[in-house]
Design a protein around this motif. Sequence first.
Motif, PDB file in Angstrom:
ATOM      1  N   PHE A 136      41.124  -6.277  24.510  1.00 40.48           N
ATOM      2  CA  PHE A 136      42.381  -5.529  24.608  1.00 40.48           C
ATOM      3  C   PHE A 136      42.265  -4.100  24.082  1.00 40.48           C
ATOM      4  O   PHE A 136      43.264  -3.379  24.019  1.00 40.48           O
ATOM      5  N   GLY A 137      41.066  -3.699  23.717  1.00 42.94           N
ATOM      6  CA  GLY A 137      40.871  -2.324  23.270  1.00 42.94           C
ATOM      7  C   GLY A 137      41.443  -2.039  21.897  1.00 42.94           C
ATOM      8  O   GLY A 137      41.760  -0.884  21.578  1.00 42.94           O
ATOM      9  N   PHE A 138      41.577  -3.082  21.082  1.00 40.54           N
ATOM     10  CA  PHE A 138      42.112  -2.894  19.729  1.00 40.54           C
ATOM     11  C   PHE A 138      40.970  -2.701  18.730  1.00 40.54           C
ATOM     12  O   PHE A 138      40.963  -3.285  17.644  1.00 40.54           O
ATOM     13  N   ILE A 139      39.983  -1.902  19.081  1.00 36.01           N
ATOM     14  CA  ILE A 139      38.812  -1.724  18.249  1.00 36.01           C
ATOM     15  C   ILE A 139      39.199  -1.119  16.898  1.00 36.01           C
ATOM     16  O   ILE A 139      39.873  -0.088  16.827  1.00 36.01           O
ATOM     17  N   ASN A 140      38.767  -1.809  15.836  1.00 32.00           N
ATOM     18  CA  ASN A 140      39.042  -1.398  14.450  1.00 32.00           C
ATOM     19  C   ASN A 140      40.527  -1.394  14.098  1.00 32.00           C
ATOM     20  O   ASN A 140      40.912  -0.847  13.061  1.00 32.00           O
ATOM     21  N   LYS A 141      41.367  -2.016  14.923  1.00 34.22           N
ATOM     22  CA  LYS A 141      42.792  -2.152  14.589  1.00 34.22           C
ATOM     23  C   LYS A 141      42.987  -3.523  13.922  1.00 34.22           C
ATOM     24  O   LYS A 141      43.616  -4.430  14.463  1.00 34.22           O
ATOM     25  N   PHE A 142      42.397  -3.674  12.731  1.00 28.15           N
ATOM     26  CA  PHE A 142      42.336  -4.980  12.084  1.00 28.15           C
ATOM     27  C   PHE A 142      43.713  -5.472  11.640  1.00 28.15           C
ATOM     28  O   PHE A 142      44.031  -6.653  11.769  1.00 28.15           O
ATOM     29  N   ARG A 143      44.547  -4.585  11.125  1.00 25.93           N
ATOM     30  CA  ARG A 143      45.857  -5.034  10.667  1.00 25.93           C
ATOM     31  C   ARG A 143      46.710  -5.494  11.838  1.00 25.93           C
ATOM     32  O   ARG A 143      47.446  -6.476  11.729  1.00 25.93           O
ATOM     33  N   LEU A 144      46.591  -4.805  12.940  1.00 34.29           N
ATOM     34  CA  LEU A 144      47.327  -5.198  14.135  1.00 34.29           C
ATOM     35  C   LEU A 144      46.803  -6.537  14.662  1.00 34.29           C
ATOM     36  O   LEU A 144      47.585  -7.449  14.946  1.00 34.29           O
ATOM     37  N   CYS A 145      45.497  -6.666  14.770  1.00 36.45           N
ATOM     38  CA  CYS A 145      44.911  -7.898  15.316  1.00 36.45           C
ATOM     39  C   CYS A 145      45.170  -9.094  14.408  1.00 36.45           C
ATOM     40  O   CYS A 145      45.470 -10.194  14.883  1.00 36.45           O
ATOM     41  N   THR A 146      45.054  -8.888  13.096  1.00 31.66           N
ATOM     42  CA  THR A 146      45.310  -9.992  12.164  1.00 31.66           C
ATOM     43  C   THR A 146      46.753 -10.448  12.263  1.00 31.66           C
ATOM     44  O   THR A 146      47.041 -11.646  12.199  1.00 31.66           O
ATOM     45  N   THR A 147      47.668  -9.501  12.426  1.00 30.23           N
ATOM     46  CA  THR A 147      49.078  -9.837  12.581  1.00 30.23           C
ATOM     47  C   THR A 147      49.303 -10.655  13.850  1.00 30.23           C
ATOM     48  O   THR A 147      49.953 -11.705  13.824  1.00 30.23           O
ATOM     49  N   ILE A 148      48.750 -10.181  14.963  1.00 26.01           N
ATOM     50  CA  ILE A 148      48.924 -10.879  16.249  1.00 26.01           C
ATOM     51  C   ILE A 148      48.300 -12.263  16.207  1.00 26.01           C
ATOM     52  O   ILE A 148      48.924 -13.259  16.589  1.00 26.01           O
ATOM     53  N   ASN A 152      52.194 -13.783  13.660  1.00 25.23           N
ATOM     54  CA  ASN A 152      53.263 -13.123  12.919  1.00 25.23           C
ATOM     55  C   ASN A 152      53.743 -11.884  13.667  1.00 25.23           C
ATOM     56  O   ASN A 152      53.075 -11.395  14.564  1.00 25.23           O
ATOM     57  N   PHE A 153      54.901 -11.384  13.259  1.00 25.96           N
ATOM     58  CA  PHE A 153      55.415 -10.156  13.849  1.00 25.96           C
ATOM     59  C   PHE A 153      55.513  -9.037  12.827  1.00 25.96           C
ATOM     60  O   PHE A 153      55.898  -7.926  13.153  1.00 25.96           O
ATOM     61  N   GLN A 154      55.171  -9.356  11.574  1.00 23.31           N
ATOM     62  CA  GLN A 154      55.083  -8.337  10.541  1.00 23.31           C
ATOM     63  C   GLN A 154      53.781  -8.521   9.789  1.00 23.31           C
ATOM     64  O   GLN A 154      53.270  -9.633   9.653  1.00 23.31           O
ATOM     65  N   ARG A 155      53.272  -7.427   9.289  1.00 22.54           N
ATOM     66  CA  ARG A 155      52.017  -7.461   8.535  1.00 22.54           C
ATOM     67  C   ARG A 155      52.173  -8.315   7.288  1.00 22.54           C
ATOM     68  O   ARG A 155      53.196  -8.277   6.613  1.00 22.54           O
ATOM     69  N   SER A 156      51.125  -9.090   6.993  1.00 22.47           N
ATOM     70  CA  SER A 156      51.122  -9.945   5.806  1.00 22.47           C
ATOM     71  C   SER A 156      49.824  -9.726   5.047  1.00 22.47           C
ATOM     72  O   SER A 156      48.735  -9.964   5.576  1.00 22.47           O
ATOM     73  N   SER A 157      49.922  -9.265   3.804  1.00 29.42           N
ATOM     74  CA  SER A 157      48.722  -9.023   3.005  1.00 29.42           C
ATOM     75  C   SER A 157      47.985 -10.328   2.715  1.00 29.42           C
ATOM     76  O   SER A 157      46.762 -10.334   2.579  1.00 29.42           O
ATOM     77  N   GLY A 206      51.697   0.163  17.328  1.00 29.63           N
ATOM     78  CA  GLY A 206      51.457  -1.251  17.579  1.00 29.63           C
ATOM     79  C   GLY A 206      52.195  -2.150  16.602  1.00 29.63           C
ATOM     80  O   GLY A 206      52.789  -3.160  16.992  1.00 29.63           O
ATOM     81  N   MET A 207      52.191  -1.778  15.328  1.00 32.05           N
ATOM     82  CA  MET A 207      52.887  -2.587  14.326  1.00 32.05           C
ATOM     83  C   MET A 207      54.398  -2.519  14.522  1.00 32.05           C
ATOM     84  O   MET A 207      55.103  -3.510  14.319  1.00 32.05           O
ATOM     85  N   ALA A 208      54.897  -1.352  14.917  1.00 36.14           N
ATOM     86  CA  ALA A 208      56.334  -1.223  15.177  1.00 36.14           C
ATOM     87  C   ALA A 208      56.732  -2.083  16.377  1.00 36.14           C
ATOM     88  O   ALA A 208      57.779  -2.749  16.361  1.00 36.14           O
ATOM     89  N   LEU A 209      55.893  -2.086  17.405  1.00 35.81           N
ATOM     90  CA  LEU A 209      56.192  -2.894  18.588  1.00 35.81           C
ATOM     91  C   LEU A 209      56.156  -4.378  18.253  1.00 35.81           C
ATOM     92  O   LEU A 209      56.991  -5.158  18.725  1.00 35.81           O
ATOM     93  N   MET A 210      55.195  -4.796  17.416  1.00 37.53           N
ATOM     94  CA  MET A 210      55.152  -6.195  16.978  1.00 37.53           C
ATOM     95  C   MET A 210      56.421  -6.562  16.222  1.00 37.53           C
ATOM     96  O   MET A 210      56.983  -7.644  16.399  1.00 37.53           O
ATOM     97  N   HIS A 211      56.874  -5.653  15.373  1.00 36.81           N
ATOM     98  CA  HIS A 211      58.105  -5.879  14.618  1.00 36.81           C
ATOM     99  C   HIS A 211      59.285  -6.080  15.572  1.00 36.81           C
ATOM    100  O   HIS A 211      60.120  -6.963  15.379  1.00 36.81           O
ATOM    101  N   ALA A 212      59.333  -5.258  16.608  1.00 38.24           N
ATOM    102  CA  ALA A 212      60.413  -5.368  17.594  1.00 38.24           C
ATOM    103  C   ALA A 212      60.344  -6.699  18.336  1.00 38.24           C
ATOM    104  O   ALA A 212      61.371  -7.344  18.585  1.00 38.24           O
ATOM    105  N   LEU A 213      59.126  -7.133  18.678  1.00 40.47           N
ATOM    106  CA  LEU A 213      58.958  -8.393  19.400  1.00 40.47           C
ATOM    107  C   LEU A 213      59.464  -9.584  18.592  1.00 40.47           C
ATOM    108  O   LEU A 213      59.843 -10.615  19.157  1.00 40.47           O
ATOM    109  N   GLY A 214      59.469  -9.457  17.283  1.00 42.43           N
ATOM    110  CA  GLY A 214      59.917 -10.546  16.429  1.00 42.43           C
ATOM    111  C   GLY A 214      61.425 -10.637  16.275  1.00 42.43           C
ATOM    112  O   GLY A 214      61.927 -11.573  15.643  1.00 42.43           O
ATOM    113  N   HIS A 215      62.169  -9.714  16.850  1.00 45.66           N
ATOM    114  CA  HIS A 215      63.623  -9.731  16.737  1.00 45.66           C
ATOM    115  C   HIS A 215      64.244 -10.708  17.731  1.00 45.66           C
ATOM    116  O   HIS A 215      63.871 -10.735  18.908  1.00 45.66           O
ATOM    117  N   HIS A 216      65.189 -11.467  17.240  1.00 47.37           N
ATOM    118  CA  HIS A 216      65.911 -12.411  18.103  1.00 47.37           C
ATOM    119  C   HIS A 216      66.668 -11.638  19.182  1.00 47.37           C
ATOM    120  O   HIS A 216      67.368 -10.677  18.902  1.00 47.37           O
TER     121      HIS A 216
END
Length: 272
Positions: A136-148, A152-157, A206-216
């Motif tokens: 998907f071309g998410f090279i080195n986008k570790f926080r985004l990939c780990t979230t997906i 999850n729809f929000q980053r989790s440490s 990407g993280m903002a879009l993931m956050h949006a996807l998690g909204h009811h």
Amino acid sequence: MKNGKKNGSIPVHNILETTNYDLFVYEIPGNRAVNQTHVAKLKNKIIKRHLKELFIIVGPKNGNEKHPIYDGQHSFLALKELNYPIRYMIVEYMKPNDISMMNTDKLNWQSKDYLKKYCDRNNENYAYYRDYMDKFGFINKFRLCTTILNGNFQRSSSNEDSFRAGDFEITAAGQKDAEVVGSFINQVCSTIADSGELVGGNTYFGMALMHALGHHGFKRNVFMKKVKSRTRTFRGCSTSQQWLEVIADAYNHRNKKNKVLFRPFNEKLIAD
């Protein structure tokens, strides 16, 4: 000693072991303040991975007949709270400041190093993680990939800690969901890029879009229509919160029937 002679090695320092915790003092000038959260994490790792061989570095006894801990104060406290023996090495010439300088000069491990480490060990979960990034071309986008990939729809440490610890796992169902999400993110980014705006390589977007996807109530087909008609609005943002506001404005524009009330980001999860 026999083994040492065979391979050319000789013993230099003895590692000692004790359960006399009063033999040590860790609150000495130059040491970092104790981070109890880090101590708790170390305790979990020690229990889970049986890491009883950790040793600390201490100096010679001081005037109070105690060894000052130069390096390993968090390990000491974790082992002490678990009632495990303390293994320690006494150094004669090293000082606390020498330890802190060496720690500062260390090249810290990055997410890509952990990914390679576990892929080299033929861990199928990490191999999928690597292939997902490439696909998907998410090279080195570790926080985004780990979230997906954690569903999850929000980053989790805590999920990021698990990734570094080698505990990342993804089920077949999780893979299927992640493929759908990855395709959707790429579709959105490609549509915006067609208008001359570049957001595809932006982790904040990407993280903002993931956050949006998690909204009811958030409907992907509705959002795609908005993206196509309002591509020029996706520009000029430097934080995930700003991108979320742009996403919310675009989604809710003339959209009374499907309007969504977007929650703000947790400020602790924004930083990239």
